[in-house]
Write an enzyme that holds these catalytic residues in place. Structure first.
Site, PDB file in Angstrom:
ATOM      1  N   ALA A 139       0.526   5.771  -0.135  1.00  0.00           N
ATOM      2  CA  ALA A 139      -0.281   6.986  -0.222  1.00  0.00           C
ATOM      3  C   ALA A 139       0.627   8.206  -0.239  1.00  0.00           C
ATOM      4  CB  ALA A 139      -1.244   7.072   0.961  1.00  0.00           C
ATOM      5  N   HIS A 154       7.565  39.999   7.454  1.00  0.00           N
ATOM      6  CA  HIS A 154       6.284  40.300   6.808  1.00  0.00           C
ATOM      7  C   HIS A 154       6.057  41.803   6.672  1.00  0.00           C
ATOM      8  CE1 HIS A 154       2.275  39.819   5.430  1.00  0.00           C
ATOM      9  NE2 HIS A 154       1.652  40.032   6.576  1.00  0.00           N
ATOM     10  N   PHE A 192       0.841  -1.195   0.000  1.00  0.00           N
ATOM     11  CA  PHE A 192       0.000   0.000   0.000  1.00  0.00           C
ATOM     12  C   PHE A 192       0.876   1.246   0.000  1.00  0.00           C
ATOM     13  CE2 PHE A 192      -2.039   3.508   2.235  1.00  0.00           C
ATOM     14  CZ  PHE A 192      -3.201   3.656   1.486  1.00  0.00           C
ATOM     15  N   ASP A 221       3.126  34.928  11.537  1.00  0.00           N
ATOM     16  CA  ASP A 221       3.752  35.953  10.705  1.00  0.00           C
ATOM     17  C   ASP A 221       5.219  36.077  11.093  1.00  0.00           C
ATOM     18  OD1 ASP A 221       1.522  36.615   9.305  1.00  0.00           O
ATOM     19  OD2 ASP A 221       1.330  38.647  10.073  1.00  0.00           O
ATOM     20  N   HIS A 247      -1.646  30.376  11.682  1.00  0.00           N
ATOM     21  CA  HIS A 247      -0.296  30.543  11.153  1.00  0.00           C
ATOM     22  C   HIS A 247       0.480  31.590  11.938  1.00  0.00           C
ATOM     23  CE1 HIS A 247      -2.292  33.966   9.255  1.00  0.00           C
ATOM     24  NE2 HIS A 247      -1.093  34.477   9.060  1.00  0.00           N
ATOM     25  N   HIS A 286      -0.212  33.065   4.454  1.00  0.00           N
ATOM     26  CA  HIS A 286      -0.986  33.812   5.446  1.00  0.00           C
ATOM     27  C   HIS A 286      -2.441  33.370   5.405  1.00  0.00           C
ATOM     28  CE1 HIS A 286       2.386  36.342   6.401  1.00  0.00           C
ATOM     29  NE2 HIS A 286       2.561  36.582   5.125  1.00  0.00           N
TER      30      HIS A 286
END
Length: 214
Positions: free
Chosen positions: A66, A85, A64, A81, A79, A75
């Site tokens: 995957a 940024h 198998f 920064d 998340h 952004h």
């Protein structure tokens, strides 16, 4: 995927102060993130999460296997920064010291104010009121602003103010954020990072992104 992530759309304003050594042996881990998938919320002009299947099943060899590809704007969803940024020449995410992302946490609850005013700006007065009750926020701390928006994350229109996408949707954004004076006070306190449960550290109606710039 990120080292330090908060509630929904964690826009971490990482300052140039490293957190001092902290003993966290008596604490516990609390996962405040949301899944990173096709339902993740993104800025109206950003590319959203996409996932494509490379292979999923049994191979000719009999085993198998995957594998998938995914892509997304940096952004969006839960998340962090990086300082670069909004600060030319500042650290990228991989350059942010790990000890800046670990420290004592202080949760400032402004959910009542934000419920009364969807465009609410967390002010220096809000922070000082918190300190009057709990003591001065120390250098190296991580400040988390609870605006109460996390519960709206599954409803893009309610969470962002509009479900529309594209540049025309940006003026229709409505959600709370950190005010310039509040950001300036946190900088003065020498905190390591700040996070909140909205799509941006600046409110949806911001035109100057003052908290980012500060």
């Amino acid at each position: 995927m990120w080292l330090f992530r908060l509630i929904v759309a964690f826009w971490a304003l990482c300052f140039a102060y490293a957190a001092s050594a902290q003993d966290i042996s008596g604490g516990k881990w609390v996962d405040l993130t949301h899944p990173f998938n096709e339902q993740s919320v993104y800025w109206p002009t950003a590319e959203t999460f996409t996932k494509t299947e490379v292979f999923h099943g049994h191979t000719e060899g009999g085993w198998f296997y995957a594998a998938y590809n995914f892509s997304a704007a940096e952004h969006g969803g839960t998340h962090m920064d990086a300082p670069i940024h909004f600060a030319e020449g500042a650290n990228t995410t991989d350059k942010v010291p790990l000890d800046q992302l670990i420290g004592p946490g202080f949760v400032i609850d402004v959910s009542k104010q934000a419920a009364a005013d969807v465009d609410y700006l967390v002010s220096a007065a809000d922070i000082e009121a918190f300190e009057a009750k709990h003591g001065k926020i120390p250098a190296g701390a991580i400040v988390l602003l609870n605006t109460g928006r996390a519960g709206l994350y599954g409803d893009r229109a309610a969470y962002m103010g509009t479900a529309e996408r594209g540049a025309d949707a940006v003026p229709k954004l409505h959600f709370p954020g950190l005010g310039k004076d509040g950001a300036a006070l946190l900088v003065a306190r020498g905190i390591a990072a700040v996070g909140l449960d909205t799509p941006s550290i600046d409110r949806g109606q911001s035109k100057d992104f003052a908290a980012h710039v500060e």
